[in-house]
Design a protein around this motif. Structure first.
Motif, PDB file in Angstrom:
ATOM      1  N   LEU A  33     -43.171  54.306 -10.002  1.00  0.00           N
ATOM      2  CA  LEU A  33     -43.285  55.566  -9.257  1.00  0.00           C
ATOM      3  C   LEU A  33     -44.478  55.572  -8.315  1.00  0.00           C
ATOM      4  N   ASN A  34     -45.575  54.996  -8.765  1.00  0.00           N
ATOM      5  CA  ASN A  34     -46.828  55.124  -8.022  1.00  0.00           C
ATOM      6  C   ASN A  34     -47.282  53.835  -7.344  1.00  0.00           C
ATOM      7  N   ARG A  50     -42.229  60.638  -6.112  1.00  0.00           N
ATOM      8  CA  ARG A  50     -43.449  61.416  -6.235  1.00  0.00           C
ATOM      9  C   ARG A  50     -44.503  60.922  -5.248  1.00  0.00           C
ATOM     10  N   GLN A  51     -45.077  61.848  -4.536  1.00  0.00           N
ATOM     11  CA  GLN A  51     -46.184  61.496  -3.655  1.00  0.00           C
ATOM     12  C   GLN A  51     -47.224  62.596  -3.725  1.00  0.00           C
ATOM     13  N   GLN A  52     -48.460  62.222  -3.567  1.00  0.00           N
ATOM     14  CA  GLN A  52     -49.522  63.217  -3.557  1.00  0.00           C
ATOM     15  C   GLN A  52     -49.510  63.918  -2.197  1.00  0.00           C
TER      16      GLN A  52
HETATM   17  C1  LIG Z   1     -50.931  56.924  -7.134  1.00  0.00           C
HETATM   18  O1  LIG Z   1     -51.894  57.654  -7.886  1.00  0.00           O
HETATM   19  C2  LIG Z   1     -53.167  57.737  -7.246  1.00  0.00           C
HETATM   20  C3  LIG Z   1     -54.124  58.394  -8.222  1.00  0.00           C
HETATM   21  O2  LIG Z   1     -53.641  59.657  -8.606  1.00  0.00           O
HETATM   22  C4  LIG Z   1     -53.022  58.501  -5.930  1.00  0.00           C
HETATM   23  O3  LIG Z   1     -54.258  58.546  -5.282  1.00  0.00           O
HETATM   24  C5  LIG Z   1     -51.985  57.796  -5.057  1.00  0.00           C
HETATM   25  O4  LIG Z   1     -51.767  58.556  -3.899  1.00  0.00           O
HETATM   26  C6  LIG Z   1     -50.678  57.624  -5.797  1.00  0.00           C
HETATM   27  N1  LIG Z   1     -49.757  56.848  -4.978  1.00  0.00           N
HETATM   28  C7  LIG Z   1     -48.474  57.177  -4.835  1.00  0.00           C
HETATM   29  C8  LIG Z   1     -47.652  56.301  -3.960  1.00  0.00           C
HETATM   30  O5  LIG Z   1     -47.988  58.132  -5.408  1.00  0.00           O
END
Ligand SMILES: *[C@@H]1O[C@H](CO)[C@@H](O)[C@H](O)[C@H]1NC(C)=O
Ligand SMILES: *[C@@H]1O[C@H](CO)[C@@H](O)[C@H](O)[C@H]1NC(C)=O
Ligand SMILES: *[C@@H]1O[C@H](CO)[C@@H](O)[C@H](O)[C@H]1NC(C)=O
Ligand SMILES: *[C@@H]1O[C@H](CO)[C@@H](O)[C@H](O)[C@H]1NC(C)=O
Ligand SMILES: *[C@@H]1O[C@H](CO)[C@@H](O)[C@H](O)[C@H]1NC(C)=O
Ligand SMILES: CC(=O)N[C@H]1CO[C@H](CO)[C@@H](O)[C@@H]1O
Length: 458
Positions: free
Chosen positions: A151-152, A427-429
């Motif tokens: 996901l991240n 999911r994206q910040q």
């Molecule tokens: C992954 O998690 C980090 C720490 O919360 C955040 O800074 C980053 O934007 C996230 N990346 C994605 C692709 O969600």
């Protein structure tokens, strides 16, 4: 079970930091995830809350690791802590016959007093050796950290998986010997060996393998060929034990959930080492033997209904049947429509289970099964979604809602601002670090107050 608990404070901190709804930590009885479906990263946008939950669980669990069989205070009868060990939960010492005149040390009681069974009564001694709980936490940590990596994309998560696998299975001083010869020992002068029910202790190998396949198929750089080879080596030795040891074969022959979970374990490990033909044979054996007697015409599972906690046991065996069918689907063996001797399917078992009263038992154990069955067989009349929205609260924030799709969110997932959620639903910040998304602020949050511990023993 998890020793650490997810405090209200840490949940609140997480809430402020991420402004998301995260469901309390749950350990599902078992599951298998098709790595291809996850790695396609084609997630529905209604899974955004489940995605946040997965990241939170991954981090919460990882903070407690790594885990090792050598963490216990007592060695197995071999003298080595590297041997996995657990005690049968319902067995108690009776020292009346062994000259109990002077006080015996705990160790003397364990080896000299005969042990007798008191069904349903947990001997608190069982908690003094917690290989079973450590394995369960490790399996969950591997699953959620592998998912969090997908996901991240952060290597922190994939490094966690590699570290946890290495510590539990592979490291020369902390790794587990590949057998369960001392699982669920009954103790006493004749009980210094494992019993067949102990094979169930490692049922969550299906979660471990689900996590490892994500890293392997997703080509995570942290999943090196060295660790892959070493884990395959360990697994081949363990498969050999699991398919030849007397107590393992006794467990395989168990007619109820014990047998079903045995097949989860063997099949998924065969998949891990690339023996898909062997895994298919294993699953075929389950669906043409034990399964035939497990569901009656009306959908009841009589071997589970007969037990002390029928709601739990029905949900438990359903999870194991679903896991067998999911492993089958991954390797081209379609079991979803296979019928028992009385003509029933897994869906019939679920349809019956949802009509029964929960009584004093834990309703949540059935929920992942409801969503899985709805996702696989469809939910044209909305029956399953209705059951979930009436009984399971904010269920789209449950981790399994990500991989048991498609399934309706019953309108419970609030639309987030486009800066916070991409159209793909990954999911994206948000750019400012996570502003409160529209609609989320008023939602009731499922704060995690301790982890929901689903039964470890059956
Ligand atoms: C992954 O998690 C980090 C720490 O919360 C955040 O800074 C980053 O934007 C996230 N990346 C994605 C692709 O969600
Ligand atoms: C040992 O004897 C004492 C005194 O009779 C009794 O209270 C105790 O339960 C016995 N211990 C065991 C483990 O049987
Ligand atoms: C495989 O495991 C055995 C026994 O644990 C060990 O002796 C051997 O070195 C291992 N081989 C590899 C390639 O890891
Ligand atoms: C079960 O069989 C029916 C009829 O062949 C088919 O339409 C359906 O897709 C099958 N369901 C599953 C879950 O495989
Ligand atoms: C998901 O996408 C659909 C179609 O674009 C949209 O109608 C819906 O509001 C979205 N839901 C969320 C939770 O973002
Ligand atoms: C809680 C605890 O003692 N955990 C330990 C288990 O074993 C591993 C490997 O030795 C350690 O790293 C953990 O700290």
């Amino acid at each position: 079970m998890r020793s650490g608990s997810f405090s209200v404070l840490s949940a609140a901190t997480l809430l402020l930091a991420q402004a998301t709804r995260v469901r309390s930590s749950t350990s599902y009885a078992n599951d298998f995830l098709d790595p291809n479906a996850i790695l396609a990263r084609d997630f529905s946008n209604i899974t955004i809350d489940a995605q946040d939950t997965i990241i939170a669980w991954a981090e919460d669990l990882a903070a407690e690791g790594p885990w090792s069989v050598t963490n216990k205070s007592f060695a197995a009868p071999t003298g080595s802590k590297q041997d996995y060990m657990s005690w049968a939960p319902y067995w108690w010492p009776d020292c009346s016959s062994v000259g109990n005149t002077t006080e015996l040390t705990a160790e003397e009681v364990w080896t000299t007093c005969p042990y007798v069974v008191r069904d349903g009564q947990f001997n608190p001694d069982g908690r003094t050796i917690n290989d079973i709980g450590e394995f369960e936490d490790m399996a969950n940590a591997i699953l959620y950290n592998a998912l969090a990596w997908v996901l991240n994309g952060s290597s922190v998560y994939s490094e966690n998986v590699a570290r946890f696998v290495n510590t539990w299975f592979l490291d020369g001083t902390t790794g587990m010997t590949p057998n369960l010869a001392y699982a669920q020992m009954q103790r006493g002068p004749t009980g210094q060996h494992g019993t067949h029910t102990g094979i169930l202790d490692l049922k969550c190998m299906a979660k471990v393998v689900s996590g490892v396949l994500l890293l392997r198929e997703g080509k995570a750089p942290q999943w090196t060929s060295d660790i892959d080879t070493a884990l395959n080596n360990w697994t081949n030795e363990y498969i050999n034990w699991l398919s030849t040891a007397d107590i393992a074969l006794e467990e395989k022959a168990a007619a109820n959930n014990h047998g079903t979970f045995y097949f989860n374990q063997l099949a998924v490990l065969q998949v891990l080492v690339g023996d898909n033909a062997g895994a298919k044979k294993t699953l075929e054996e389950y669906f043409t033997t034990l399964y035939l007697k497990q569901i009656t015409k009306n959908g009841d599972q009589p071997l589970e209904t007969a037990r002390t906690r029928p709601y739990h046991y029905r949900a438990y065996n359903l999870a194991a049947m679903i896991t067998n069918a999911k492993i089958g689907a991954y390797i081209g063996y379609d079991a979803w429509n296979l019928t028992t001797d009385e003509g029933a399917t897994i869906k019939d078992a679920l349809d019956y289970a949802i009509t029964l009263p929960v009584g004093t038992e834990t309703a949540a154990e059935l929920w992942p099964n409801v969503v899985a069955v709805g996702a696989i067989y469809g939910d044209a009349d909305g029956k399953y979604a209705q059951f979930m929205s009436e009984n399971a609260g904010d269920y789209p924030a449950d981790a399994q809602f990500l991989w048991n799709q498609p399934f309706s969110d019953s309108g419970l997932v609030a639309v987030r601002s486009t800066s916070a959620t991409g159209s793909s639903g990954v999911r994206q910040q948000s750019q400012d670090g996570g502003a409160l998304s529209v609609g989320a602020s008023w939602r009731v949050l499922a704060l995690a107050v301790g982890s929901a511990v689903l039964a470890l023993f059956a």
